[in-house]
Motif scaffolding. Sequence first.
Motif, PDB file in Angstrom:
ATOM      1  N   ALA A 215       0.806  -1.230   0.000  1.00  0.00           N
ATOM      2  CA  ALA A 215       0.000   0.000   0.000  1.00  0.00           C
ATOM      3  C   ALA A 215       0.838   1.280   0.000  1.00  0.00           C
ATOM      4  O   ALA A 215       0.499   2.255  -0.668  1.00  0.00           O
ATOM      5  N   GLY A 216       1.939   1.310   0.746  1.00  0.00           N
ATOM      6  CA  GLY A 216       2.701   2.547   0.879  1.00  0.00           C
ATOM      7  C   GLY A 216       3.762   2.763  -0.177  1.00  0.00           C
ATOM      8  O   GLY A 216       4.535   3.721  -0.087  1.00  0.00           O
ATOM      9  N   PHE A 217       3.807   1.908  -1.205  1.00  0.00           N
ATOM     10  CA  PHE A 217       4.864   2.003  -2.208  1.00  0.00           C
ATOM     11  C   PHE A 217       4.413   2.780  -3.439  1.00  0.00           C
ATOM     12  O   PHE A 217       3.231   2.825  -3.773  1.00  0.00           O
ATOM     13  N   ASP A 218       5.386   3.367  -4.150  1.00  0.00           N
ATOM     14  CA  ASP A 218       5.071   4.134  -5.357  1.00  0.00           C
ATOM     15  C   ASP A 218       4.854   3.196  -6.544  1.00  0.00           C
ATOM     16  O   ASP A 218       5.047   1.979  -6.451  1.00  0.00           O
ATOM     17  N   ILE A 219       4.479   3.781  -7.683  1.00  0.00           N
ATOM     18  CA  ILE A 219       4.125   2.960  -8.839  1.00  0.00           C
ATOM     19  C   ILE A 219       5.323   2.193  -9.389  1.00  0.00           C
ATOM     20  O   ILE A 219       5.171   1.085  -9.920  1.00  0.00           O
ATOM     21  N   CYS A 220       6.527   2.754  -9.258  1.00  0.00           N
ATOM     22  CA  CYS A 220       7.719   2.056  -9.741  1.00  0.00           C
ATOM     23  C   CYS A 220       7.953   0.801  -8.913  1.00  0.00           C
ATOM     24  O   CYS A 220       8.202  -0.279  -9.457  1.00  0.00           O
ATOM     25  N   ALA A 221       7.884   0.946  -7.591  1.00  0.00           N
ATOM     26  CA  ALA A 221       8.106  -0.185  -6.704  1.00  0.00           C
ATOM     27  C   ALA A 221       7.030  -1.252  -6.907  1.00  0.00           C
ATOM     28  O   ALA A 221       7.326  -2.455  -6.926  1.00  0.00           O
ATOM     29  N   LYS A 222       5.789  -0.820  -7.060  1.00  0.00           N
ATOM     30  CA  LYS A 222       4.702  -1.783  -7.265  1.00  0.00           C
ATOM     31  C   LYS A 222       4.915  -2.568  -8.559  1.00  0.00           C
ATOM     32  O   LYS A 222       4.634  -3.772  -8.609  1.00  0.00           O
ATOM     33  N   GLU A 223       5.418  -1.902  -9.570  1.00  0.00           N
ATOM     34  CA  GLU A 223       5.707  -2.600 -10.820  1.00  0.00           C
ATOM     35  C   GLU A 223       6.828  -3.617 -10.606  1.00  0.00           C
ATOM     36  O   GLU A 223       6.758  -4.758 -11.071  1.00  0.00           O
ATOM     37  N   GLY A 224       7.869  -3.189  -9.881  1.00  0.00           N
ATOM     38  CA  GLY A 224       8.980  -4.090  -9.597  1.00  0.00           C
ATOM     39  C   GLY A 224       8.542  -5.297  -8.786  1.00  0.00           C
ATOM     40  O   GLY A 224       8.954  -6.428  -9.051  1.00  0.00           O
ATOM     41  N   MET A 225       7.684  -5.080  -7.787  1.00  0.00           N
ATOM     42  CA  MET A 225       7.206  -6.174  -6.944  1.00  0.00           C
ATOM     43  C   MET A 225       6.355  -7.154  -7.750  1.00  0.00           C
ATOM     44  O   MET A 225       6.420  -8.377  -7.554  1.00  0.00           O
ATOM     45  N   ALA A 226       5.589  -6.624  -8.695  1.00  0.00           N
ATOM     46  CA  ALA A 226       4.774  -7.487  -9.550  1.00  0.00           C
ATOM     47  C   ALA A 226       5.665  -8.311 -10.487  1.00  0.00           C
ATOM     48  O   ALA A 226       5.424  -9.507 -10.697  1.00  0.00           O
ATOM     49  N   ILE A 227       6.695  -7.665 -11.041  1.00  0.00           N
ATOM     50  CA  ILE A 227       7.610  -8.366 -11.954  1.00  0.00           C
ATOM     51  C   ILE A 227       8.337  -9.484 -11.231  1.00  0.00           C
ATOM     52  O   ILE A 227       8.551 -10.576 -11.788  1.00  0.00           O
ATOM     53  N   MET A 228       8.743  -9.256  -9.974  1.00  0.00           N
ATOM     54  CA  MET A 228       9.492 -10.264  -9.233  1.00  0.00           C
ATOM     55  C   MET A 228       8.697 -11.548  -9.029  1.00  0.00           C
ATOM     56  O   MET A 228       9.269 -12.611  -8.756  1.00  0.00           O
ATOM     57  N   LYS A 229       7.391 -11.478  -9.171  1.00  0.00           N
ATOM     58  CA  LYS A 229       6.572 -12.686  -9.041  1.00  0.00           C
ATOM     59  C   LYS A 229       6.689 -13.572 -10.276  1.00  0.00           C
ATOM     60  O   LYS A 229       6.298 -14.745 -10.245  1.00  0.00           O
ATOM     61  N   ASP A 230       7.201 -13.001 -11.368  1.00  0.00           N
ATOM     62  CA  ASP A 230       7.412 -13.748 -12.605  1.00  0.00           C
ATOM     63  C   ASP A 230       8.881 -14.170 -12.669  1.00  0.00           C
ATOM     64  O   ASP A 230       9.752 -13.387 -13.054  1.00  0.00           O
ATOM     65  N   LYS A 231       9.154 -15.407 -12.290  1.00  0.00           N
ATOM     66  CA  LYS A 231      10.538 -15.873 -12.211  1.00  0.00           C
ATOM     67  C   LYS A 231      11.248 -15.819 -13.558  1.00  0.00           C
ATOM     68  O   LYS A 231      12.468 -15.689 -13.625  1.00  0.00           O
ATOM     69  N   SER A 232      10.480 -15.888 -14.647  1.00  0.00           N
ATOM     70  CA  SER A 232      11.093 -15.892 -15.981  1.00  0.00           C
ATOM     71  C   SER A 232      11.744 -14.563 -16.322  1.00  0.00           C
ATOM     72  O   SER A 232      12.612 -14.488 -17.193  1.00  0.00           O
ATOM     73  N   ARG A 233      11.344 -13.496 -15.612  1.00  0.00           N
ATOM     74  CA  ARG A 233      11.915 -12.181 -15.891  1.00  0.00           C
ATOM     75  C   ARG A 233      13.101 -11.843 -14.999  1.00  0.00           C
ATOM     76  O   ARG A 233      13.802 -10.860 -15.232  1.00  0.00           O
ATOM     77  N   GLN A 234      13.324 -12.653 -13.965  1.00  0.00           N
ATOM     78  CA  GLN A 234      14.439 -12.378 -13.060  1.00  0.00           C
ATOM     79  C   GLN A 234      15.767 -12.728 -13.730  1.00  0.00           C
ATOM     80  O   GLN A 234      15.929 -13.797 -14.301  1.00  0.00           O
ATOM     81  N   LEU A 235      16.700 -11.799 -13.636  1.00  0.00           N
ATOM     82  CA  LEU A 235      18.021 -11.974 -14.233  1.00  0.00           C
ATOM     83  C   LEU A 235      19.068 -11.597 -13.191  1.00  0.00           C
ATOM     84  O   LEU A 235      19.028 -10.502 -12.640  1.00  0.00           O
ATOM     85  N   PRO A 236      20.014 -12.495 -12.872  1.00  0.00           N
ATOM     86  CA  PRO A 236      21.030 -12.143 -11.880  1.00  0.00           C
ATOM     87  C   PRO A 236      21.940 -11.029 -12.386  1.00  0.00           C
ATOM     88  O   PRO A 236      22.281 -10.999 -13.572  1.00  0.00           O
ATOM     89  N   ASN A 237      22.308 -10.120 -11.501  1.00  0.00           N
ATOM     90  CA  ASN A 237      23.268  -9.098 -11.913  1.00  0.00           C
ATOM     91  C   ASN A 237      24.641  -9.758 -12.048  1.00  0.00           C
ATOM     92  O   ASN A 237      24.893 -10.831 -11.484  1.00  0.00           O
ATOM     93  N   PRO A 238      25.556  -9.160 -12.827  1.00  0.00           N
ATOM     94  CA  PRO A 238      26.840  -9.813 -13.099  1.00  0.00           C
ATOM     95  C   PRO A 238      27.616 -10.231 -11.854  1.00  0.00           C
ATOM     96  O   PRO A 238      28.291 -11.258 -11.855  1.00  0.00           O
TER      97      PRO A 238
END
Length: 413
Positions: free
Chosen positions: A351-374
């Motif tokens: 509830a207290g997060f901005d639209i960018c964070a909410k988008e990021g939190m939604a994306i993290m639920k899709d494991k296929s989009r997660q990419l490890p940083n180098p």
Amino acid sequence: MKHHAPVLRGIAAALALAGALAAHAAEPLKANVIHWWTSGGESAAIKQFALAYDQAGGQWVDNAIAGADQARATAINRIVGGDPPTAAQFNTSKQFHDLIDQGLLNNVDAVAAKENWNGIFPESILTAIKVNGHFYAAPVDIHMQDWFFYSKAAFAKAGLKGEPQNFNELFADLDKLKAAGVIPLALGGQAWQEKITFDAIFADMDRDLYMKVYRDRDANAVNSPAFRNVLTTFKRLHNYVDAGSPGRNWNDATALVISGKAGMQIMGDWAKGEFSAAKQVAGKDFGCFPGFGPKSPYMVAGDVFVFPKTDKPEAVKAQQLLATVMTSPAAQAAFSQRKGSIPIRPDVDMAGFDICAKEGMAIMKDKSRQLPNPEMLIPPDVQGALQDVITNFWNKNQSVDDAQKAFASALKS
């Protein structure tokens, strides 16, 4: 009455001793914490952990050191020198694995088991903090290091009505920003900033190639025409930075976007802390997008705290309390809302997060989009060598072919 004096003195002494013992027992668990969060947004965020720790019965002793490299070096020197802090910040990476190998860190297995870290944290994070079956770090945030942030005012000035959906549109928009008299791309000319900009371009252009290069260290992939194209596209961005870029801090580059003097910045979502500190609102004053299109990779990065080896009972208790507090839902929410990150836990109230964070939190639920940083895929020395290659290519008149050869050579190191 004199014959009662020794008894009274004895009672007084006993009471004094009992009081001293009670006071000692009530003393908070001191925790000396080394970190590098010194900018406005970062300071506001780390205070949330300090407050939560103090409220849990501890006493946070802040040891902020400007610059990640300097903070890590200080922590390592103190650990090796026999004066370890209670906890020290590292990135979610292989940076602290040497300390594990040398037996210089305590694990926090008891906390991990009690708080069910295995069942809550993302697999990519667990892989970074769990070594040889033991938990050696407490993860505190998830950052995505290649967000595109842009000034709504600068976009309006340049006549831009939407976000670019591919690289052709990105360069067309940068041209329009340049024509409108604003800095098209705000970049702090420091090696690590140049490297994450390169990796942002790399991941968005070809995530399969990215994994072949960083995970597999495939020489054929590095020497391919596709990787040459990545280098060419990255260097093309140089046409859109200003003369003041070299040596600029990342938050000063963010300030250019906040003020509308620059149109865009490619930076980790920690930049949102600076927008928040400036009272700017996501979606109103500035925009954000995590790459191009609904299937763009979400590069997982972040921060952890490690716990230097100690056998002092009070220090161990402090370490375990820190690990518990820092990963608790309430502290996670309070911290990330100010830091710009998203919580390490998926069960935190959005509830207290901005639209960018909410988008990021939604994306993290899709494991296929997660990419490890180098840094999750390669050792620190290799990362350093590759960073040198990229900054050399960015700042000098070096050919793409020579940069490609240098990258291939550094990857073998």
